[in-house]
Design a protein around this motif. Structure first.
Motif, PDB file in Angstrom:
ATOM      1  N   ASP A  27      31.505  27.919  45.091  1.00 45.00           N
ATOM      2  CA  ASP A  27      32.934  28.278  45.130  1.00 45.00           C
ATOM      3  C   ASP A  27      33.690  27.434  46.149  1.00 45.00           C
ATOM      4  N   VAL A  28      33.097  27.173  47.310  1.00 49.42           N
ATOM      5  CA  VAL A  28      33.750  26.349  48.331  1.00 49.42           C
ATOM      6  C   VAL A  28      33.873  24.908  47.837  1.00 49.42           C
ATOM      7  N   THR A  38      39.660  23.681  54.545  1.00 50.58           N
ATOM      8  CA  THR A  38      38.210  23.578  54.688  1.00 50.58           C
ATOM      9  C   THR A  38      37.762  22.255  55.309  1.00 50.58           C
ATOM     10  N   LEU A  39      38.326  21.157  54.846  1.00 51.85           N
ATOM     11  CA  LEU A  39      37.902  19.829  55.285  1.00 51.85           C
ATOM     12  C   LEU A  39      38.843  19.320  56.382  1.00 51.85           C
ATOM     13  N   THR A  40      38.304  19.057  57.546  1.00 50.40           N
ATOM     14  CA  THR A  40      39.135  18.732  58.711  1.00 50.40           C
ATOM     15  C   THR A  40      39.959  17.459  58.547  1.00 50.40           C
ATOM     16  N   GLU A 175      32.254  26.592  56.117  1.00 52.35           N
ATOM     17  CA  GLU A 175      33.101  27.531  55.376  1.00 52.35           C
ATOM     18  C   GLU A 175      32.257  28.454  54.492  1.00 52.35           C
ATOM     19  N   ALA A 176      31.252  27.923  53.827  1.00 51.72           N
ATOM     20  CA  ALA A 176      30.383  28.765  52.987  1.00 51.72           C
ATOM     21  C   ALA A 176      29.643  29.785  53.845  1.00 51.72           C
ATOM     22  N   GLU A 177      29.158  29.370  54.993  1.00 53.01           N
ATOM     23  CA  GLU A 177      28.452  30.295  55.887  1.00 53.01           C
ATOM     24  C   GLU A 177      29.399  31.357  56.443  1.00 53.01           C
ATOM     25  N   ARG A 178      30.648  30.975  56.736  1.00 51.89           N
ATOM     26  CA  ARG A 178      31.637  31.947  57.210  1.00 51.89           C
ATOM     27  C   ARG A 178      31.908  33.002  56.140  1.00 51.89           C
TER      28      ARG A 178
END
Length: 188
Positions: A27-28, A38-40, A175-178
């Motif tokens: 999903d991310v 998401t991407l800095t 982001e996926a881990e968050r």
């Protein structure tokens, strides 16, 4: 992370284990509308194919992506989804995974074409609830001047490409881990 540099372009690959289920990671990876969050290095995304934000990706989905990379340098690339591949049920599959998203990018000045494939697969041997994100990157210069630039500055450009790939994978994994942590803390 292996890097290949030759007259025809630059290629790189990286793999990262992620402490999140495959579906959360997928999903991310596929939520391009949230890439600026998401991407800095991504400053903005604008869909240019007529689809609305939040519309699921499909081959042909196009967007313009503005990045601050290298730091202080704005690069605009038109990205296009070329393929979305899902598990076909063979014995290499773990449930519906692996899944892959292949995207091409063309720079505004038409100097080069990039191809990025992001693959989400199960990482059962290291973490039963985890997943693995595998990325491959290729940059093919368009024209003799760009090929000469690769020949002269290939090591520098290869390092910058792998830095960006590594940064993106770190950001996606974080982001996926968050999200996975947030979901695990929700009451049933």
């Amino acid at each position: 992370m292996p890097i290949e540099i030759n007259w025809f372009g630059i290629g790189a690959a990286e793999c990262r284990d992620v402490n999140a289920p495959c579906d959360v990671l997928w999903d991310v990876v596929t939520d391009i509308d949230k890439y600026p969050l998401t991407l800095t290095t991504v400053q903005s995304i604008k869909r240019v194919d007529g689809s609305d934000a939040g519309t699921p990706l499909r081959p042909g989905t196009k967007w313009r992506q503005t990045r601050d990379f290298p730091k202080g340098t704005e690069n605009v690339v038109e990205m296009t989804v070329r393929a979305i591949e899902e598990c076909d049920g063979n014995n290499e599959c773990v449930g519906p995974y692996p899944k892959s998203l292949t995207i091409t990018g063309e720079f505004d000045d038409r100097s080069a074409m990039t191809t990025i494939t992001l693959t989400v697969e199960s990482a059962m041997e290291s973490n039963t609830n985890g997943s693995r994100l595998v990325a491959t990157f290729g940059l093919v210069p368009d024209g003799m001047a760009q090929k000469l630039a690769i020949a002269v500055f290939g090591c520098y450009l290869g390092k910058k490409a792998t830095d960006l790939l590594s940064s993106d994978l770190c950001d996606i994994a974080a982001e996926a881990e968050r999200i996975a942590r947030t979901k695990s803390n929700q009451p049933l």
